[in-house]
Enzyme design. Sequence first.
Site, PDB file in Angstrom:
ATOM      1  N   VAL A 162      -2.295 -10.298   2.361  1.00 28.07           N
ATOM      2  CA  VAL A 162      -2.181  -9.081   2.848  1.00 28.07           C
ATOM      3  C   VAL A 162      -3.217  -8.802   3.989  1.00 28.07           C
ATOM      4  O   VAL A 162      -4.752  -8.769   3.390  1.00 28.07           O
ATOM      5  CB  VAL A 162      -2.229  -7.965   1.535  1.00 28.07           C
ATOM      6  CG1 VAL A 162      -2.255  -6.891   1.884  1.00 28.07           C
ATOM      7  CG2 VAL A 162      -1.602  -8.399  -0.238  1.00 28.07           C
ATOM      8  N   HIS A 215      -9.940  -6.363   2.164  1.00 30.30           N
ATOM      9  CA  HIS A 215     -10.291  -5.492   0.744  1.00 30.30           C
ATOM     10  C   HIS A 215     -11.136  -6.632   0.447  1.00 30.30           C
ATOM     11  O   HIS A 215     -10.860  -7.954   0.222  1.00 30.30           O
ATOM     12  CB  HIS A 215      -8.772  -6.150   0.146  1.00 30.30           C
ATOM     13  CG  HIS A 215      -7.545  -7.182   0.370  1.00 30.30           C
ATOM     14  ND1 HIS A 215      -6.834  -7.375   1.366  1.00 30.30           N
ATOM     15  CD2 HIS A 215      -7.722  -8.139  -0.776  1.00 30.30           C
ATOM     16  CE1 HIS A 215      -6.585  -8.690   1.304  1.00 30.30           C
ATOM     17  NE2 HIS A 215      -6.736  -8.946  -0.568  1.00 30.30           N
ATOM     18  N   MET A 216     -11.990  -5.903  -0.528  1.00 29.46           N
ATOM     19  CA  MET A 216     -12.543  -6.855  -1.436  1.00 29.46           C
ATOM     20  C   MET A 216     -12.440  -6.658  -2.972  1.00 29.46           C
ATOM     21  O   MET A 216     -11.663  -5.176  -3.474  1.00 29.46           O
ATOM     22  CB  MET A 216     -13.715  -5.840  -1.769  1.00 29.46           C
ATOM     23  CG  MET A 216     -14.963  -6.307  -2.425  1.00 29.46           C
ATOM     24  SD  MET A 216     -16.480  -4.930  -2.148  1.00 29.46           S
ATOM     25  CE  MET A 216     -17.303  -5.639  -0.891  1.00 29.46           C
TER      26      MET A 216
END
Length: 117
Positions: free
Chosen positions: A94, A98-99
């Site tokens: 995606v 993001h983490m």
Amino acid sequence: MTIFGKIIRREVPADILYQDDLVTAFRDTGPQAPTHVLIVPNAAIPTAADVTARDEAALGRMFTVARKIAEQEGIAEKGYRLIVNCREDGGQEVFHLHMHLLGGRPLGRMLTGGPNG
Ligand code: DGP
């Protein structure tokens, strides 16, 4: 816009644990550990290779939110893993930075494959 952008705007449902002016945290729909939470900047930064100095407040907030969620989830004491995948070789699917916050079981070594996978 990616699916994460729509989650941030609450246009698609997600199990949102935390949201403020800079970041949003929600549970991953394909959990790979008892706790698997994604922490994302609200700004649409595609990858870790796209961050700039303007993003530093949001990137720092991601870590403090990860710390708080780990405490809420009861995994802080035993420990957890924070992962940011970047682009193709990093396994990123995606393209909204993001983490991953993963914990709740021993996670083993960092990489499962050897130098050639
Ligand atoms: P990565 O490979 O680092 O890009 O990880 C993407 C993660 O996003 C993967 O663990 C599955 C998760 N994911 C994909 N689509 C959705 C979705 O629609 N909702 C939620 N909550 N998580 C998603």
